[in-house]
Write an enzyme that holds these catalytic residues in place. Structure first.
Site, PDB file in Angstrom:
ATOM      1  N   SER A  19       0.846  -1.192   0.000  1.00  0.00           N
ATOM      2  CA  SER A  19       0.000   0.000   0.000  1.00  0.00           C
ATOM      3  C   SER A  19       0.884   1.245   0.000  1.00  0.00           C
ATOM      4  O   SER A  19       1.661   1.466   0.926  1.00  0.00           O
ATOM      5  CB  SER A  19      -0.924   0.002   1.221  1.00  0.00           C
ATOM      6  OG  SER A  19      -1.778   1.129   1.160  1.00  0.00           O
ATOM      7  N   VAL A  31       6.967   1.951   5.114  1.00  0.00           N
ATOM      8  CA  VAL A  31       8.012   1.286   4.326  1.00  0.00           C
ATOM      9  C   VAL A  31       7.723   1.441   2.835  1.00  0.00           C
ATOM     10  O   VAL A  31       8.629   1.693   2.037  1.00  0.00           O
ATOM     11  CB  VAL A  31       8.148  -0.204   4.725  1.00  0.00           C
ATOM     12  CG1 VAL A  31       9.165  -0.916   3.840  1.00  0.00           C
ATOM     13  CG2 VAL A  31       8.562  -0.331   6.187  1.00  0.00           C
ATOM     14  N   CYS A  32       6.447   1.329   2.459  1.00  0.00           N
ATOM     15  CA  CYS A  32       6.077   1.455   1.037  1.00  0.00           C
ATOM     16  C   CYS A  32       6.419   2.841   0.499  1.00  0.00           C
ATOM     17  O   CYS A  32       6.924   2.982  -0.615  1.00  0.00           O
ATOM     18  CB  CYS A  32       4.593   1.176   0.851  1.00  0.00           C
ATOM     19  SG  CYS A  32       4.091  -0.487   1.338  1.00  0.00           S
ATOM     20  N   SER A  33       6.151   3.853   1.295  1.00  0.00           N
ATOM     21  CA  SER A  33       6.457   5.213   0.890  1.00  0.00           C
ATOM     22  C   SER A  33       7.965   5.419   0.762  1.00  0.00           C
ATOM     23  O   SER A  33       8.447   6.008  -0.213  1.00  0.00           O
ATOM     24  CB  SER A  33       5.863   6.207   1.891  1.00  0.00           C
ATOM     25  OG  SER A  33       6.072   7.531   1.447  1.00  0.00           O
ATOM     26  N   THR A  41       9.146   3.731  -2.386  1.00  0.00           N
ATOM     27  CA  THR A  41       8.752   4.501  -3.568  1.00  0.00           C
ATOM     28  C   THR A  41       9.632   5.729  -3.734  1.00  0.00           C
ATOM     29  O   THR A  41      10.101   6.035  -4.838  1.00  0.00           O
ATOM     30  CB  THR A  41       7.263   4.881  -3.478  1.00  0.00           C
ATOM     31  OG1 THR A  41       6.499   3.673  -3.376  1.00  0.00           O
ATOM     32  CG2 THR A  41       6.812   5.678  -4.689  1.00  0.00           C
TER      33      THR A  41
END
Length: 168
Positions: free
Chosen positions: A54, A59-61, A64
């Protein structure tokens, strides 16, 4: 097969896991304007595909942002994509708010085409498992990483080294 957990709980990944040397399966995901995007759309380029559960989580941010920063150094022969199951509208808001401009952020929400083709669709959660794929100009997998604990960071340097090796 890699054993995968989400918050230390085992999860089941749909599809076959890919390794270096495998043909990169085609897929159809959606751009933020709802237009379909396929692997073939970037044919002839090196592709780095960063997969996150998501986009708007910690962590995803960070993942990215890291690949967005690196993508600015690669040049026109490398296409960098982040794929999640977030809705395209949420991805567009994130992209604008976070000033992500060097990569595509794509949604696999509609039918999990990417997730199932690349063996990263988490059956129990309808999310994608954190992973990275580097695909060469001839549509062969040059590098793959399936992160064993979905909430952990991937090995950024290994993926970046795989791209650099293909560029050389």
């Amino acid at each position: 097969m890699t054993s995968t957990t989400f918050k230390n709980n085992p999860v089941t990944l749909a599809g076959k896991q890919l390794k270096a040397g495998d043909n990169a399966p085609d897929f159809t995901v959606l751009a933020n304007d709802l237009q379909p995007v396929t692997l073939d759309d970037s044919k002839g380029k090196i592709r780095l595909i960063s997969v996150v559960p998501s986009i708007d989580t910690g962590v995803c941010s960070k993942q990215t942002h890291r690949f967005n920063e690196e993508a600015g150094k690669f040049g026109d022969d490398v296409e960098v994509m982040t794929i999640s199951v977030d809705l395209p509208f949420a991805q567009a808001r994130y992209r604008s708010t976070e000033e992500i401009g060097n990569i595509q952020i794509l949604s696999d929400h509609k039918d999990l085409s990417f997730g199932e083709a690349y063996g990263v669709a988490i059956q129990e959660l309808r999310l994608l498992a954190r992973s990275i794929f580097v695909i060469d100009k001839d549509d062969k997998i040059a590098y793959s990483e399936y992160v064993s604990e979905v909430t952990d960071h991937p090995d950024y340097q290994e993926a970046l080294d795989a791209v650099e090796k293909l560029k050389a």
